[in-house]
Design a protein around this motif. Structure first.
Motif, PDB file in Angstrom:
ATOM      1  N   GLY A 117       0.797  -1.224   0.000  1.00 59.03           N
ATOM      2  CA  GLY A 117       0.000   0.000   0.000  1.00 59.03           C
ATOM      3  C   GLY A 117       0.823   1.265   0.000  1.00 59.03           C
ATOM      4  N   LEU A 118       2.124   1.147  -0.256  1.00 63.23           N
ATOM      5  CA  LEU A 118       3.013   2.311  -0.259  1.00 63.23           C
ATOM      6  C   LEU A 118       3.093   2.976  -1.629  1.00 63.23           C
ATOM      7  N   VAL A 119       2.895   2.188  -2.675  1.00 68.04           N
ATOM      8  CA  VAL A 119       2.860   2.654  -4.061  1.00 68.04           C
ATOM      9  C   VAL A 119       1.563   2.127  -4.653  1.00 68.04           C
ATOM     10  N   ASP A 120       0.988   2.875  -5.573  1.00 70.38           N
ATOM     11  CA  ASP A 120      -0.335   2.520  -6.097  1.00 70.38           C
ATOM     12  C   ASP A 120      -0.295   1.771  -7.420  1.00 70.38           C
ATOM     13  N   VAL A 121       0.767   2.003  -8.213  1.00 72.04           N
ATOM     14  CA  VAL A 121       0.911   1.367  -9.525  1.00 72.04           C
ATOM     15  C   VAL A 121       2.382   1.061  -9.769  1.00 72.04           C
ATOM     16  N   ALA A 122       2.666  -0.126 -10.298  1.00 70.82           N
ATOM     17  CA  ALA A 122       4.009  -0.468 -10.768  1.00 70.82           C
ATOM     18  C   ALA A 122       3.869  -1.101 -12.140  1.00 70.82           C
ATOM     19  N   CYS A 123       4.707  -0.694 -13.078  1.00 66.64           N
ATOM     20  CA  CYS A 123       4.568  -1.213 -14.439  1.00 66.64           C
ATOM     21  C   CYS A 123       5.915  -1.156 -15.144  1.00 66.64           C
ATOM     22  N   GLU A 124       6.127  -2.135 -16.046  1.00 69.38           N
ATOM     23  CA  GLU A 124       7.376  -2.150 -16.804  1.00 69.38           C
ATOM     24  C   GLU A 124       7.305  -3.141 -17.958  1.00 69.38           C
ATOM     25  N   TYR A 125       8.316  -3.055 -18.826  1.00 68.61           N
ATOM     26  CA  TYR A 125       8.482  -3.968 -19.957  1.00 68.61           C
ATOM     27  C   TYR A 125       9.789  -4.746 -19.802  1.00 68.61           C
ATOM     28  N   ASP A 126      10.035  -5.644 -20.758  1.00 63.53           N
ATOM     29  CA  ASP A 126      11.252  -6.461 -20.816  1.00 63.53           C
ATOM     30  C   ASP A 126      11.348  -7.383 -19.613  1.00 63.53           C
ATOM     31  N   LEU A 127      10.342  -8.241 -19.460  1.00 65.18           N
ATOM     32  CA  LEU A 127      10.275  -9.156 -18.335  1.00 65.18           C
ATOM     33  C   LEU A 127      10.186 -10.601 -18.811  1.00 65.18           C
ATOM     34  N   GLN A 128      10.633 -11.507 -17.953  1.00 69.02           N
ATOM     35  CA  GLN A 128      10.484 -12.934 -18.177  1.00 69.02           C
ATOM     36  C   GLN A 128       9.568 -13.507 -17.092  1.00 69.02           C
ATOM     37  N   ALA A 129       9.126 -14.744 -17.296  1.00 72.02           N
ATOM     38  CA  ALA A 129       8.221 -15.357 -16.324  1.00 72.02           C
ATOM     39  C   ALA A 129       8.836 -15.385 -14.932  1.00 72.02           C
ATOM     40  N   TYR A 130      10.157 -15.630 -14.847  1.00 72.25           N
ATOM     41  CA  TYR A 130      10.777 -15.698 -13.524  1.00 72.25           C
ATOM     42  C   TYR A 130      10.860 -14.329 -12.851  1.00 72.25           C
ATOM     43  N   ASP A 131      10.654 -13.251 -13.611  1.00 70.01           N
ATOM     44  CA  ASP A 131      10.633 -11.915 -13.017  1.00 70.01           C
ATOM     45  C   ASP A 131       9.312 -11.611 -12.314  1.00 70.01           C
ATOM     46  N   VAL A 132       8.226 -12.271 -12.732  1.00 72.14           N
ATOM     47  CA  VAL A 132       6.895 -11.883 -12.249  1.00 72.14           C
ATOM     48  C   VAL A 132       6.129 -12.975 -11.518  1.00 72.14           C
ATOM     49  N   ALA A 133       6.492 -14.245 -11.710  1.00 74.86           N
ATOM     50  CA  ALA A 133       5.668 -15.341 -11.182  1.00 74.86           C
ATOM     51  C   ALA A 133       5.433 -15.219  -9.679  1.00 74.86           C
ATOM     52  N   ALA A 134       6.463 -14.914  -8.919  1.00 75.98           N
ATOM     53  CA  ALA A 134       6.316 -14.821  -7.466  1.00 75.98           C
ATOM     54  C   ALA A 134       5.583 -13.559  -7.035  1.00 75.98           C
ATOM     55  N   LEU A 135       5.631 -12.530  -7.867  1.00 73.18           N
ATOM     56  CA  LEU A 135       5.007 -11.261  -7.514  1.00 73.18           C
ATOM     57  C   LEU A 135       3.490 -11.309  -7.626  1.00 73.18           C
ATOM     58  N   ILE A 136       3.004 -12.071  -8.607  1.00 72.07           N
ATOM     59  CA  ILE A 136       1.576 -12.059  -8.942  1.00 72.07           C
ATOM     60  C   ILE A 136       0.696 -12.452  -7.763  1.00 72.07           C
ATOM     61  N   PRO A 137       0.894 -13.607  -7.120  1.00 74.55           N
ATOM     62  CA  PRO A 137       0.000 -13.946  -6.010  1.00 74.55           C
ATOM     63  C   PRO A 137       0.107 -13.003  -4.825  1.00 74.55           C
ATOM     64  N   ILE A 138       1.276 -12.415  -4.616  1.00 72.29           N
ATOM     65  CA  ILE A 138       1.432 -11.489  -3.487  1.00 72.29           C
ATOM     66  C   ILE A 138       0.602 -10.236  -3.705  1.00 72.29           C
ATOM     67  N   VAL A 139       0.689  -9.651  -4.890  1.00 73.25           N
ATOM     68  CA  VAL A 139      -0.112  -8.458  -5.194  1.00 73.25           C
ATOM     69  C   VAL A 139      -1.594  -8.798  -5.164  1.00 73.25           C
ATOM     70  N   GLN A 140      -1.970  -9.909  -5.768  1.00 72.81           N
ATOM     71  CA  GLN A 140      -3.380 -10.282  -5.822  1.00 72.81           C
ATOM     72  C   GLN A 140      -3.948 -10.566  -4.440  1.00 72.81           C
ATOM     73  N   GLU A 141      -3.225 -11.293  -3.618  1.00 71.31           N
ATOM     74  CA  GLU A 141      -3.723 -11.622  -2.287  1.00 71.31           C
ATOM     75  C   GLU A 141      -3.754 -10.410  -1.362  1.00 71.31           C
ATOM     76  N   ALA A 142      -3.021  -9.352  -1.733  1.00 72.09           N
ATOM     77  CA  ALA A 142      -3.077  -8.108  -0.959  1.00 72.09           C
ATOM     78  C   ALA A 142      -4.246  -7.229  -1.401  1.00 72.09           C
ATOM     79  N   GLY A 143      -4.982  -7.685  -2.409  1.00 70.64           N
ATOM     80  CA  GLY A 143      -6.148  -6.930  -2.871  1.00 70.64           C
ATOM     81  C   GLY A 143      -5.940  -6.205  -4.179  1.00 70.64           C
ATOM     82  N   GLY A 144      -4.772  -6.376  -4.801  1.00 70.61           N
ATOM     83  CA  GLY A 144      -4.488  -5.672  -6.040  1.00 70.61           C
ATOM     84  C   GLY A 144      -4.773  -6.508  -7.268  1.00 70.61           C
ATOM     85  N   ARG A 145      -4.447  -5.940  -8.439  1.00 66.89           N
ATOM     86  CA  ARG A 145      -4.558  -6.653  -9.703  1.00 66.89           C
ATOM     87  C   ARG A 145      -3.193  -6.680 -10.371  1.00 66.89           C
TER      88      ARG A 145
END
Length: 271
Positions: free
Chosen positions: A205-233
């Motif tokens: 809840g410290l930042v409202d939006v994070a976005c970027e390009y040039d990513l691989q699956a290993y860059d985002v896989a662990a992040l997705i459930p954490i953001v989602q379970e915190a109430g984000g998309r």
């Protein structure tokens, strides 16, 4: 295939993160750190390789039938249960002595990220989540804490939002720098916190939006459930599935649609 509960899988991921932290933090700011350049011109250190080997060894022992994808040693196995590893996210920071880096461990089941652990020993923070069980974090050192449940912010307008965009070069090389500039003109505050930290700050809840390009699956896989379970998309920058898309857009949820439209230039003008 043996059935495991998500609680068991999360416990394993947290144990693997302990092993990873012991290796990576011991090598952080070491004068004898070995650095090589990979074919894609990104750096890799002996610590990256040692961490991934340790995690793979742990998975081989505890989940021998699961498949594994890691940044340094590729993929093996064809199981619908796939562990995805980034041994050190932020290697460039790691080798320069900048503390913004961490180990990312995810479990993807049937293509859906279900468990995520992000451990940053130099920042003395760890974040984790499993589907349906919430997102959590702990701090070590002077700010040592018991696990705290995470919740994204309640900011409901981009005009009041703080965003992190990672790097101008990444957006430019992807051909989307005008989109980022359009978004930056629509928000209150822009920063490039970078790496996994920006997404974890969205979950906190410290930042409202994070976005970027040039990513691989290993860059985002662990992040997705954490953001989602915190109430984000968490989607791609275009609004689709983020795991293999090469881009990411994580928000507090309230701002997701407005951010998508702003990036695409499809937000209706008032008046």
């Amino acid at each position: 295939m043996t059935d495991y509960s998500l609680a068991d899988d999360l416990a394993l991921a947290l144990d693997l993160a302990d092993r990873a932290d012991a290796i990576s933090f011991d090598r952080f700011r070491s004068l004898d750190l070995v650095v090589q350049t990979k074919p894609d011109r990104t750096p890799v250190t002996d610590a990256d390789k040692a961490v991934e080997r340790a995690i793979r060894d742990g998975l081989d022992a505890a989940r021998p039938n699961d498949s594994v994808l890691g940044e340094e040693f590729g993929s093996n196995g064809e199981s619908a249960r796939q562990w995805i590893i980034d041994p050190i996210d932020g290697t460039a920071n790691f080798l320069r002595g900048v503390p913004v880096w961490g180990t990312l461990i995810a479990l993807v089941i049937d293509g859906v990220p279900t468990v995520g652990v992000v451990s940053s020993p130099a920042l003395q923070k760890r974040w984790w989540a499993s589907l349906g069980a919430g997102a959590w974090m702990t701090e070590a050192g002077p700010n040592a804490s018991t696990p705290r449940r995470l919740q994204t912010s309640k900011v409901a307008s981009l005009a009041d939002a703080s965003i992190s965009y990672n790097s101008l070069k990444g957006w430019s090389e992807a051909g989307h720098l005008p989109d980022l500039l359009r978004l930056s003109e629509s928000v209150w505050r822009t920063r490039a916190y970078g790496e996994m930290w920006a997404y974890m700050m969205v979950a906190e809840g410290l930042v409202d939006v994070a976005c970027e390009y040039d990513l691989q699956a290993y860059d985002v896989a662990a992040l997705i459930p954490i953001v989602q379970e915190a109430g984000g998309r968490f989607t791609s920058a275009a609004g689709g599935d983020a795991l293999w898309a090469g881009s990411a857009l994580a928000t507090n949820g309230l701002l997701h649609t407005e951010t998508e439209h702003t990036l695409k230039g499809t937000l209706p003008k008032l008046g």
